[in-house]
Design a protein around this motif. Sequence first.
Motif: not given
Length: 591
Positions: A452-463
Amino acid sequence: MALTDHLLGKGRGLNSIPVRFALMALVMSALVAWLVSGWWVNLQGPARWAVLVGILALPVAVNFAAASKLAGMIRALRNSTQALVSGDFDRPVDIDCACEVGGLADSFRAMVGRLNSNILRMNVLAYTDAVTGLPNRAVISHILSVAQRDQTDACAGAMVFIDLDGFKRVNDTLGHDAGDELLRQVAGRVVERGLGLTMQDLDNCTTTFGELCQSCPTRPVFARFAGDEFLLLLPGHHERAALDAIARSIGAALAESFNVFNNEVHISASMGIARLPEDAATPDQLLAYADIAMYRAKEGGKNAHVFFDASLKGKVEERALIERELHQAVERDTLELHYQPKFDADTMAVTGVEALARWTCPGLGPVSPEVFVGIAEQCGLMVPMGGSILRMAIRQARAWQDAGQPMRVAVNVSPVQFERPGFVELTLELLAEYDLPPALLELEITETIAMADFVRTRERVDALRSAGIAISIDDFGIGYSNLSQLARLEYDALKVDRSLVASIGAHGKTESMLAAIITVSQVLGHKVIAEGIERPEQIAYLRARGCQEFQGYLLARPMPAAELERWLATRGESPVHALNQRVADALKLAG
């Protein structure tokens, strides 16, 4: 032209207040000098002194008149400012002067115009759905509150609650942009073909400045209520036959296929109809009754419309009870978690469990997750409920660790919960509160969330992963993403959706797709988990293709923590032998 503007523009040259007062003083001085030298000196007696007083008073009178005019314009400008402060944005600024005050008035008019434009823009944003351009839920809530205050015949009307059937499938398979485009086309088709109107014929219940109306609408209102839900308000009294014809017309309009980004899309609608005051006594009841009738239409097979009647009042009371008790269950952490084991495909050892919410409503009994989760979504409980479930799962994982049986617990995360700011911080705080090693927690997010919001998802998943928490992509195979997109996201496991697993042995193309998913996931270094295992041949097929973990009713059903502990204990310290024997026996029977 430039010279003229410089000399005669507002507040410039001869129109400047200092210049005007200087010229006025010069004229007065010359006039006084002429009067004194040419006339006053020839006068004798008292008349001479009377004329002198008049000559001296003349400049004072002229200056007083000029200053009074200037002060009047300043007072008018001040009154306009005070009117603006009090909320009167329509009051005119009645100042017409070529001097600096006139220029200030022009600037004030421009400021008011800009302010009005901004107010209109803010109101439009506040009360208009960004996707369809229709009035939004806030407008409907306001209309109902107005009707609540003005309980007269002027606010009588009918409500048609429209819920699209199969919209989630379109959203998942074609993406959110396609879903938004479908919503726009649905809105236009309902109005133009279903109602035979234009958007201009509808009432958006706002003023010219975009402010909400203070009386019940007199024309139809069509609004997007939430997600794939629309509301149609029809003012006045309506016979059931007339409403039945309208609902049939809307259904017929939606029956034709839609072209969404060169994809042919078919969709239908379930509709609930209620009337005020014939069915409902209050506007709030009107909304609740139309909603209940819509759900009855869905339960009856969808693509239909249902009128609210006395037989549905029990459903209204039941829903109100569920909503009320669910609020309390979330506040008191009294939801129950059942845990379904996951198994290693080769050894059949338990590798972890998935926490699944269960709830027994006081006075009603067990309520299926589909029901109470749907109600939680509608009444804004998903975030607190998700937080409560996460807390209970972490607390249970800590209890198992203290008992010498450390076990990784997987928790499903809803889209609204994952996208809420502070979710990562909350998760880490809960781990710290219960002193649980992050490796014992796994979070499952759907591929729809991931894309849905790949950039934000990646930031949260990485964290989350950097803290040691495992991330799984749940329900893979029903969404619109693909493995090449997910290759850009770091995660630990991919869970193949049960619908794909269920089709093993029935659809060759599905089996080929499953094999491809497993192969590519292995190349990318991700573990593959198959959920929904219910038949031995599914295990045989998936194990042969290299699937690493299984989960399903064939192996173990979800069970409370205490029952899970007993289930594990009856198989000794390791359940490998018993489960292997059970699966082997099942495979022999299947062969």
